[in-house]
Design an enzyme around this catalytic site. Sequence first.
Site, PDB file in Angstrom:
ATOM      1  N   ARG A 106       1.240  11.598  -9.819  1.00  0.00           N
ATOM      2  CA  ARG A 106       1.672  10.246  -9.430  1.00  0.00           C
ATOM      3  C   ARG A 106       3.059   9.919  -9.964  1.00  0.00           C
ATOM      4  O   ARG A 106       3.749   9.047  -9.441  1.00  0.00           O
ATOM      5  CB  ARG A 106       0.688   9.197  -9.965  1.00  0.00           C
ATOM      6  N   ASP A 133      -3.571   6.127   6.457  1.00  0.00           N
ATOM      7  CA  ASP A 133      -3.982   7.370   7.084  1.00  0.00           C
ATOM      8  C   ASP A 133      -4.921   7.013   8.242  1.00  0.00           C
ATOM      9  O   ASP A 133      -4.469   6.668   9.324  1.00  0.00           O
ATOM     10  CB  ASP A 133      -4.649   8.224   5.998  1.00  0.00           C
ATOM     11  N   ASP A 140      -1.435  10.636  -5.496  1.00  0.00           N
ATOM     12  CA  ASP A 140      -2.008  11.687  -6.335  1.00  0.00           C
ATOM     13  C   ASP A 140      -2.636  12.814  -5.536  1.00  0.00           C
ATOM     14  O   ASP A 140      -2.963  12.674  -4.362  1.00  0.00           O
ATOM     15  CB  ASP A 140      -3.103  11.095  -7.227  1.00  0.00           C
ATOM     16  N   LYS A 184       0.933   7.528   8.365  1.00  0.00           N
ATOM     17  CA  LYS A 184       0.568   8.726   9.144  1.00  0.00           C
ATOM     18  C   LYS A 184      -0.062   8.248  10.446  1.00  0.00           C
ATOM     19  O   LYS A 184      -1.276   8.370  10.640  1.00  0.00           O
ATOM     20  CB  LYS A 184      -0.503   9.522   8.389  1.00  0.00           C
ATOM     21  N   GLU A 209       0.841  -1.199   0.000  1.00  0.00           N
ATOM     22  CA  GLU A 209       0.000   0.000   0.000  1.00  0.00           C
ATOM     23  C   GLU A 209       0.877   1.250   0.000  1.00  0.00           C
ATOM     24  O   GLU A 209       2.010   1.229   0.472  1.00  0.00           O
ATOM     25  CB  GLU A 209      -0.918  -0.075   1.241  1.00  0.00           C
ATOM     26  N   ASP A 210       0.355   2.333  -0.533  1.00  0.00           N
ATOM     27  CA  ASP A 210       1.138   3.564  -0.574  1.00  0.00           C
ATOM     28  C   ASP A 210       1.202   4.239   0.790  1.00  0.00           C
ATOM     29  O   ASP A 210       2.258   4.600   1.279  1.00  0.00           O
ATOM     30  CB  ASP A 210       0.575   4.536  -1.633  1.00  0.00           C
ATOM     31  N   PHE A 215      -0.561  16.506   3.691  1.00  0.00           N
ATOM     32  CA  PHE A 215      -0.998  15.809   2.484  1.00  0.00           C
ATOM     33  C   PHE A 215       0.184  15.625   1.541  1.00  0.00           C
ATOM     34  O   PHE A 215       0.830  16.582   1.146  1.00  0.00           O
ATOM     35  CB  PHE A 215      -2.129  16.555   1.783  1.00  0.00           C
ATOM     36  N   VAL A 216       0.443  14.373   1.198  1.00  0.00           N
ATOM     37  CA  VAL A 216       1.584  14.066   0.328  1.00  0.00           C
ATOM     38  C   VAL A 216       1.136  13.662  -1.069  1.00  0.00           C
ATOM     39  O   VAL A 216       0.028  13.150  -1.257  1.00  0.00           O
ATOM     40  CB  VAL A 216       2.468  12.950   0.921  1.00  0.00           C
TER      41      VAL A 216
HETATM   42  P1  IMP Z   1      -7.272   5.670   4.927  1.00  0.00           P
HETATM   43  O1  IMP Z   1      -8.414   4.771   4.608  1.00  0.00           O
HETATM   44  O2  IMP Z   1      -7.722   6.920   5.609  1.00  0.00           O
HETATM   45  O3  IMP Z   1      -6.167   4.980   5.705  1.00  0.00           O
HETATM   46  O4  IMP Z   1      -6.687   6.199   3.564  1.00  0.00           O
HETATM   47  C1  IMP Z   1      -5.800   5.456   2.857  1.00  0.00           C
HETATM   48  C2  IMP Z   1      -5.786   5.871   1.408  1.00  0.00           C
HETATM   49  O5  IMP Z   1      -5.978   7.273   1.284  1.00  0.00           O
HETATM   50  C3  IMP Z   1      -4.442   5.602   0.804  1.00  0.00           C
HETATM   51  O6  IMP Z   1      -4.444   4.364   0.157  1.00  0.00           O
HETATM   52  C4  IMP Z   1      -4.255   6.748  -0.163  1.00  0.00           C
HETATM   53  O7  IMP Z   1      -4.729   6.374  -1.427  1.00  0.00           O
HETATM   54  C5  IMP Z   1      -5.104   7.856   0.360  1.00  0.00           C
HETATM   55  N1  IMP Z   1      -4.331   8.895   1.072  1.00  0.00           N
HETATM   56  C6  IMP Z   1      -4.238   9.090   2.398  1.00  0.00           C
HETATM   57  N2  IMP Z   1      -3.460  10.131   2.721  1.00  0.00           N
HETATM   58  C7  IMP Z   1      -3.036  10.628   1.542  1.00  0.00           C
HETATM   59  C8  IMP Z   1      -2.150  11.712   1.194  1.00  0.00           C
HETATM   60  O8  IMP Z   1      -1.588  12.438   2.030  1.00  0.00           O
HETATM   61  N3  IMP Z   1      -1.951  11.905  -0.139  1.00  0.00           N
HETATM   62  C9  IMP Z   1      -2.538  11.125  -1.099  1.00  0.00           C
HETATM   63  N4  IMP Z   1      -3.349  10.091  -0.812  1.00  0.00           N
HETATM   64  C10 IMP Z   1      -3.593   9.841   0.485  1.00  0.00           C
HETATM   65 MG    MG Z   2      -4.322   4.114  -2.024  1.00  0.00          MG
END
Ligand code: IMP
Ligand code: MG
Length: 175
Positions: A164, A102, A158, A130, A98-99, A151-152
């Site tokens: 990307r 969050d 993206d 994060k 996974e990238d 925010f990255v």
């Molecule tokens: P979560 O469900 O809140 O953990 O979000 C995870 C997904 O949100 C990741 O797979 C990313 O695609 C996207 N995401 C979360 N933070 C960022 C960010 O800072 N920049 C870009 N995409 C993000």
């Molecule tokens: Mg993602």
Amino acid sequence: MSGIKIKERISRETIEARIKELGKQISRDYADTGVHLVCILKGAFMFMSDLAKELTCPVTVDFMAVSSYEDQLESTGIVKIVKDLDGSIEGKHVLIIEDIIDSGRTLHYLMEILAKRNPASIRLAALLDKAPRRVIPIEVAYCGFQIEDFFVLGYGLDYLQKYRNLPYIGELVEE
Ligand code: IMP
Ligand code: MG
């Protein structure tokens, strides 16, 4: 391009060096069993490709796409499978690639779905974590970098589907 600025936060060289370290660790851990990499599209495509090249254990790959953002800056908690895996993961040692994690919502949901398909094991590798933003606890077996709450974008990630392709990780600074 107006209205936003990108500040470099993690350089290409730093990412490369960290991925080499992760590659060594993962290669050791899966030397006897092999590993089935599950890339979460689209954000993890670059990380997956660079990491896979560092692995010396037996490797297979598959891809899955989920959408949790719908072009918002925060996940909604509603996760949609946009593209499922092509193959079965039964009996395989799955490593989700996974990238970024969050809130943890996306991964929590995904791991629940994949665990029901009877893999031999299931772990997570995330380029970025994060941790202070976590709403649902998630165990990250292999983490590239811990970052604070900003925010990255770049290196697969993206902002409104753009950036990307940047070879480094940048911070989005709104002007
Ligand atoms: P979560 O469900 O809140 O953990 O979000 C995870 C997904 O949100 C990741 O797979 C990313 O695609 C996207 N995401 C979360 N933070 C960022 C960010 O800072 N920049 C870009 N995409 C993000
Ligand atoms: Mg993602």
